[in-house]
Every structure is written in C-alpha cells, then in structure tokens.
Design an enzyme around this catalytic site. Structure first.
Site, PDB file in Angstrom:
ATOM      1  NE  ARG A 466      -3.690  -2.316   0.329  1.00 28.29           N
ATOM      2  CZ  ARG A 466      -4.664  -2.668   1.261  1.00 28.29           C
ATOM      3  NH1 ARG A 466      -5.132  -1.781   2.069  1.00 28.29           N
ATOM      4  NH2 ARG A 466      -5.406  -3.643   0.865  1.00 28.29           N
ATOM      5  CD  GLU A 468      -3.403   3.125   2.332  1.00 23.66           C
ATOM      6  OE1 GLU A 468      -3.234   3.393   3.800  1.00 23.66           O
ATOM      7  OE2 GLU A 468      -4.215   2.464   1.920  1.00 23.66           O
ATOM      8  NE  ARG A 474      -6.041   3.336  12.455  1.00 24.53           N
ATOM      9  CZ  ARG A 474      -7.328   3.152  12.387  1.00 24.53           C
ATOM     10  NH1 ARG A 474      -7.994   2.017  13.042  1.00 24.53           N
ATOM     11  NH2 ARG A 474      -8.004   3.866  11.853  1.00 24.53           N
ATOM     12  CG  HIS A 475      -2.263   3.207   8.363  1.00 29.95           C
ATOM     13  ND1 HIS A 475      -2.838   4.152   9.196  1.00 29.95           N
ATOM     14  CD2 HIS A 475      -3.227   2.843   7.500  1.00 29.95           C
ATOM     15  CE1 HIS A 475      -4.210   4.081   9.035  1.00 29.95           C
ATOM     16  NE2 HIS A 475      -4.278   3.313   8.023  1.00 29.95           N
ATOM     17  CD  GLU A 619     -10.045  -2.044   8.745  1.00 30.01           C
ATOM     18  OE1 GLU A 619      -9.759  -3.001   8.149  1.00 30.01           O
ATOM     19  OE2 GLU A 619      -9.883  -0.800   8.436  1.00 30.01           O
ATOM     20  CB  SER A 622     -11.839  -4.270   5.026  1.00 32.40           C
ATOM     21  OG  SER A 622     -13.099  -3.734   4.546  1.00 32.40           O
ATOM     22  NE  ARG A 671      -4.712  -2.240  11.031  1.00 28.81           N
ATOM     23  CZ  ARG A 671      -5.238  -1.221  10.315  1.00 28.81           C
ATOM     24  NH1 ARG A 671      -6.479  -1.105  10.304  1.00 28.81           N
ATOM     25  NH2 ARG A 671      -4.744  -0.180   9.663  1.00 28.81           N
TER      26      ARG A 671
END
Length: 697
Positions: A466, A468, A474-475, A619, A622, A671
């Site tokens: 990812r 991002e 948490r990423h 979360e 998903s 996670r």
C-alpha cells in the site's frame, strides 16, 4: 624502529607479570616480559604509526580498559575519528594519556557545545509541554535530546568493549595468530580450536575461539536445549554431562570465580559457573587460570558452546531454577562486537520499570523506536519481542488450520499486476519489460477469479503493498495479508459466520497453546485477554451511528462518512459496554466509501453488503459480498470512474462465463497481532516494518 609499529598491547593482571605484545609489519608476533603491576592498573591499546622521519604524520588509535570489568572500547568507534589520542577515565582508576593538546582543546570545545545544545533542546521540550503539545510532537525532540546526551557521555566516559588478551603470549601460537589475523584488525582468534569430533575431545584445549564452522565435519556432540533441562519427559538430573549452545546473556568474573548466564531461544536461560582450582589441590592451576582469563575475554551476545556437569542449585534469576552448569569446556562459536548498539536487557524492560527507575540513582535507559528498528535483530532478542514473532507465526498457523478444516484450499496469486487491484491511485509502480505495472494492493481480483474457476473456498497468506503516506501507529506500506474468499448460497452472513468462528479458533488457540509466549509478552507489554461472544456480534451501520451519537459524537448529514480513529475507538467502547465483547462486526457500510466490487444493499443502494471486523475498537478486517453480475459490476465501475484496463477486462470476463455468488475478507496479520496483544504500535508486530520513512533493514 625503522619499520612501522602497529600494535602495542599491555595487559595488567592481578599479581602476575604483565606482557607486552608487539606486532610488526611483515614480522611475526613476539612478546616481552615486564615487571609486575597492581590489579587496578588499566589495560590500554595504542596503535601508532611511526615513520623513519622522526614521527611526522603520526596516526593514533587508543582504547581504555577497566580490569575489574574486562571491557574496552576503540576510540575510533566512540569518536568517529582516530587522528589523535584522547584522555580516559574509568571507575577503578584513571589514565590520562595525551601528546596532542589540540585534540584535548577540541574535545573540550565539543563538550561545551553539546552541553549548550542539550540545555537548549531541554528548554524547547519544556516550552512545548507547557503549551500543551501532544506526544507525537514532543517525541522526536526527546529522541534528539537523548542522542545529544549519549554523545556527551561518549566524550566524558567512553563506552567499553571486551578485549581478549589471555594466552596470546604463548610463544608457540604467536606465529599462527600473526598469519591468521589481518594486520589491520584489532581482534584476533584466541586459542583457536578446530573441534572435529567428540571422540578426539581430549586432544583439544578446554577453552578458545572455535574455528569458523564451515561444515568441515560433524562433531557428534549431543546438544541439549536449555528449555529441556527441567522438562519432565527429559529427566536431566545433577551429575549429567551436557553440551549447550547459546548466547552469553551476562557474565561476572571476580577473582577465581565466574558466573555467567546462557540464553537460548531468547527466553530460556541457565546459569553456568567456574571456580579456579587452588594450587595445592591440583597441578592444573595454569589451565584453570587460563580458563578464568578466557572467560573474562567473552563479549555479551556472543554465541558459545559450553560443556559441563549439571549441579543442583537454586537460581531465581534464570528460567532453569533448580540446576546450574559447572563449566568444563567453553568455546566461542561467533564472537559479538564488544560495542553493541544497546543491551538486550535494556530492550526487555517494561515502561513501568523504566518510569519507576527514573527517581533512583541508577535510572534505566529508555530506548527509542528508531534505534530499536535500526538494529531490529537485536531488538528481537528481547524475550517479549521475540515472543511477538512467535505469536505472529501462531496466528498464521491457526488461520490455516481452521480454514483447512472448513474445506478451504490455499492459493498463491501474482503480486505484479497491470493496472491497479482496488481502483486506488496509491500503488507502487515498477517497470515490467518496458511496461508499467503495479505491486498488488491485495489478491482481491484473483481470489474472486478463483471462485469462477470452481475453487469454491480459497485463502491466501501473502504480502500486500500500500503506497499510502500514512505515518500512524497502525499503518504499514507492506504487510502480510490473510485473505479468504468463498462461494455463498444466499447471504453474506455465511461468510461472517466462518470469519467469526475462525477468529474464535485463533483467540482460543493462542491462549491455550501459546500461554508461555503470551505471559512473557504481557510482562513487558501489559494487556488483558480478548473477550468475545460465542455467536457473531453484528452491528448494522445505522445502529452503530446511533451508539456514537449516544456517546456525544455529532455526525454530519445522514452519517454516511467513513469512521475516523476516535469514532472507531468510541464505538468499540460502546459495544464492549453493551455486549461485553472486544470483537464485533459492523456491516452495511455506505456504498460510496467501499470499492467498486462491493455488492449494493438491495433495500437501500446508499448502503452495501459490506462489513468490517473490529478488535479492541479498531478495524482488523474488511470484507463484503462481491458484485458477481458483470453488467451491474461494469455500471458500478463507470459510476465510480474506474477505467476498465486489460487486467480488469479479464476480471469482468471471468464473471461473464458464469460465477457463483461469493463473499470474502482481507485481514492484516500484523494488525491482528498488534491489537490482540494490546501493543502501542503495529511496528512491534512486524519483523522488519516498512513505512513511508523506513525501507531498511
């Protein structure tokens, strides 16, 4: 001398003659015996390059030694430069050595500069705290302050490293040492031992540095794991002789005795001891003295082989509490650098321990996240951090076990794709023989195509990328995905039931099968076991928004925006309060915040047949029922502005040829571990984390 003089080593020992070992360029070692010196003198190593021109253009390298601790530090590593000799000070005695006043003046200036910088940085931090700055703002400045203090401490009292200086004065070995050791290195093999077979053991010295293990032979030694020593099924008892390989966790040598702790598999430890033989009791005093001297030379974190006899003992500080090892043979298999980035002991303390120590005379250091991650292999030797990796492995194992029991099969999908896997722009791109391709954001498209291939239940464990630019706790930019996809008969609740039972299986398996690892982790990083319901706890989106409103949150419009971190945590707290569970599912997410392949809700197309799973209010998974009708799928793609690339054409075509209704989910392994263990940062749950600011080690 007309030749270049490279090393002079002077060893001061207790009530014995000292030796000077001189190494000449292109000449063998030779030793010169000097007179006796007292026990508290300092061992120092000087390397000076002398020229025929009377000492011009000299280079200095120096180190200081404390005889009471057996530790030495090369100045070139402490100061980053070795052009001039420093002054030294140790706890037991002081040696002031300098022939260059320029260096001393520069050192003094550097200390004054650092002191001023420390004061200014401290004032800056205090000002920010008084202004109400959050921890994220203050944390980088605190790390800078700690670095400045460490630099100042290095100038005032250099860190220390172990030096080996015993037995190298033996005339018969010196030519061999000179040939084996590079002339530019300060480290040499001490009493190098080529251990080939246990049957020839009597021919080998009882201590020394093992010749590099290069699969020359199998020694036929029977090694015992530290964890086996007190297991009921192994029945080791006092009097048994054993071989143990482990890391040197700690060592204490005083006079004629030595106590050390050997660590194996990170959190199993055993004490070993050696006592010098008295002269009147044995003719082997020289060998006994040599063993003590060799033990003094060992460096922490070195890998060593120890042979000894088990002795009954009461040892509270080790995991093996009723036995200790009386050492007979000691060999260093892999010598650790004597100057380590940090001590494993310091990396193993809880925040509570560190906080409590700050008001004492010996406060424990607080290791920053960056130094830990820069030397992650060292950080992972700390018992709790090592156990976290074992829990990560256990989650993957339990994930597989449950899904295999439910007739899932494991697949492996491509990670290089043309186009993007989830319609987003946040992908890593690379060249593929002149064509631009992306690293897969997930196996999403391929696992759906697997359903079209009549692989009705599939899962995958693999890397996910990812791009991002999210610098949060948490990423990650790369993590391990746990993905499932399954054909359904009527409703996505079939998939939610599988997911709930799977997580239940994982949670129960961790607590029952990995209680030791969890206990070790919770000693350093406290958390309570996860509480969960027997049947799925499903909260519909509108009901979840009502729960948030009851907690004082103001939600705009129809409350169709995605949840932020604070709202997730608040919803988790509300669900825990009402239903008594840390683990729940939120479904019917608004359609506009879900990917194009999500099936719309038949009653209200503003919502979708999608869901997230939450653990401790965050979360962790998903998923959704997928849109398997090709015409509906293309319409949604157009509505969302998704271009149908060649890769997506294949994906849509797989549905045009007939496909079962299906649903699935994607889970982040790191996670899950991070949240299950109640850690403060997902990086603790990743072996070598990748985020926007880190791509090494």
């Amino acid at each position: 001398f007309s030749a270049d003089l490279y090393f002079v080593v002077i060893q001061f020992t207790h009530k014995v003659d000292a030796f000077v070992l001189v190494v000449m360029v292109n000449l063998p070692f030779f030793s010169v015996k000097l007179s006796s010196f007292s026990a508290n003198m300092i061992l120092f190593l000087i390397s000076r390059r002398l020229s025929c021109s009377g000492g011009r253009n000299t280079q200095w390298f120096a180190s200081a030694f404390s005889s009471s601790r057996g530790i030495i530090t090369p100045i070139s590593r402490v100061f980053g430069s070795a052009t001039s000799p420093p002054s030294f000070q140790t706890k037991t005695s002081s040696l002031f050595f300098s022939t260059d006043t320029t260096w001393n003046n520069q050192s003094s200036d550097a200390m004054e500069t650092l002191t001023a910088q420390i004061s200014a940085k401290g004032n800056e931090i205090r000002a920010l705290k008084e202004a109400g700055a959050d921890k994220a703002t203050v944390a980088p400045l605190v790390e800078q302050l700690l670095t400045l203090k460490a630099n100042l401490a290095s100038l005032q009292s250099p860190q220390q490293m172990t030096v080996t200086a015993t037995n190298i004065v033996e005339q018969s070995n010196q030519k061999k040492l000179a040939n084996d050791a590079p002339s530019t290195s300060l480290s040499v093999k001490v009493n190098e031992v080529d251990y080939k077979d246990v049957c020839d053991e009597d021919q080998y010295k009882k201590m020394g540095d093992m010749k590099i293990v290069m699969s020359r032979s199998q020694t036929n030694r029977k090694f015992v794991k530290v964890s086996q020593l007190e297991q009921e099924d192994t029945q080791y008892k006092p009097g048994d002789q054993v071989w143990i390989r482990g890391r040197l966790h700690s060592i204490r040598v005083k006079g004629g005795s030595c106590f050390l702790v050997l660590r194996h598999d990170s959190f199993h430890t055993v004490q070993a001891c050696f006592f010098k033989t008295k002269k009147q009791q044995s003719n082997n005093e020289d060998e006994s003295s040599s063993m003590i001297d060799y033990l003094k030379s060992l460096t922490l974190e070195s890998v060593v082989d120890i042979k000894g006899t088990l002795v009954a003992a009461q040892v509270k500080s080790c995991t093996v509490r009723n036995l200790e090892l009386s050492m007979e043979r000691v060999y260093t298999v892999s010598k650790a650098d004597a100057v380590l980035p940090f001590l494993v002991e310091d990396a193993s303390r809880s925040d509570a321990e560190i906080d409590a120590s700050q008001s004492t005379e010996r406060p424990f250091p607080r290791l920053g996240q960056e130094i830990r991650l820069d030397h992650r292999w060292m950080d992972l030797r700390a018992p709790a951090n090592n156990a976290i990796m074992r829990i990560q492995s256990a989650v993957s194992q339990l994930f597989r076990e449950y899904l295999y029991s439910q007739q899932f099969i494991e697949i492996h999908t491509p990670k290089l794709i043309e186009g993007e896997s989830e319609s987003g722009a946040e992908v890593f791109k690379t060249d593929y023989f002149g064509k631009t391709v992306s690293l897969a954001q997930s196996p999403q498209l391929f696992k759906q195509m697997a359903i079209s291939s009549d692989l009705s239940r599939v899962f995958e464990i693999g890397p996910v990328f990812r791009a991002e630019n999210s610098n949060t706790r948490r990423h990650l930019c790369e993590f391990t995905g746990l993905d499932i996809e399954m054909a359904i008969q009527d409703h996505y609740m079939e998939a939610l039931t599988i997911l709930h039972n799977m997580f239940k299986y994982i949670f129960q398996g961790l607590e029952t099968r990995h209680a030791q690892e969890l206990s070790i982790i919770r000693t350093q990083y406290y958390s309570e076991p996860v509480v969960f319901t027997d049947e799925p706890c499903v909260i519909h989106w509108p009901d979840g928004m009502d729960m948030l409103r009851s907690k004082g949150f103001t939600l705009e419009g129809d409350a169709l925006d995605d949840l932020n971190g604070a709202q997730e945590l608040a919803l988790g707290a509300a669900v825990k309060e009402k239903f008594g569970t840390d683990f729940f599912m939120l479904d019917k997410f608004p359609s506009h915040i879900r990917p194009f392949y999500t099936m719309p809700c038949p009653e209200d197309n503003r919502f979708s047949n999608s869901y997230d799973l939450f653990l401790r209010g965050q979360e962790v998974c998903s998923g959704a029922q997928r849109c398997h009708d090709p015409d509906m799928l293309v319409a949604i793609m157009k509505e969302k502005g998704v271009t149908v690339s060649k890769g997506l054409e294949s994906y849509v075509d797989s549905f045009r040829h007939g496909v079962s209704p299906h649903a699935g989910a994607g889970i982040g392994l790191e996670r899950v571990v991070f949240l299950y263990l109640g850690l403060d940062n997902v990086r603790k749950a990743s072996m070598f984390p990748r985020d926007p600011n880190r791509c090494i080690p």
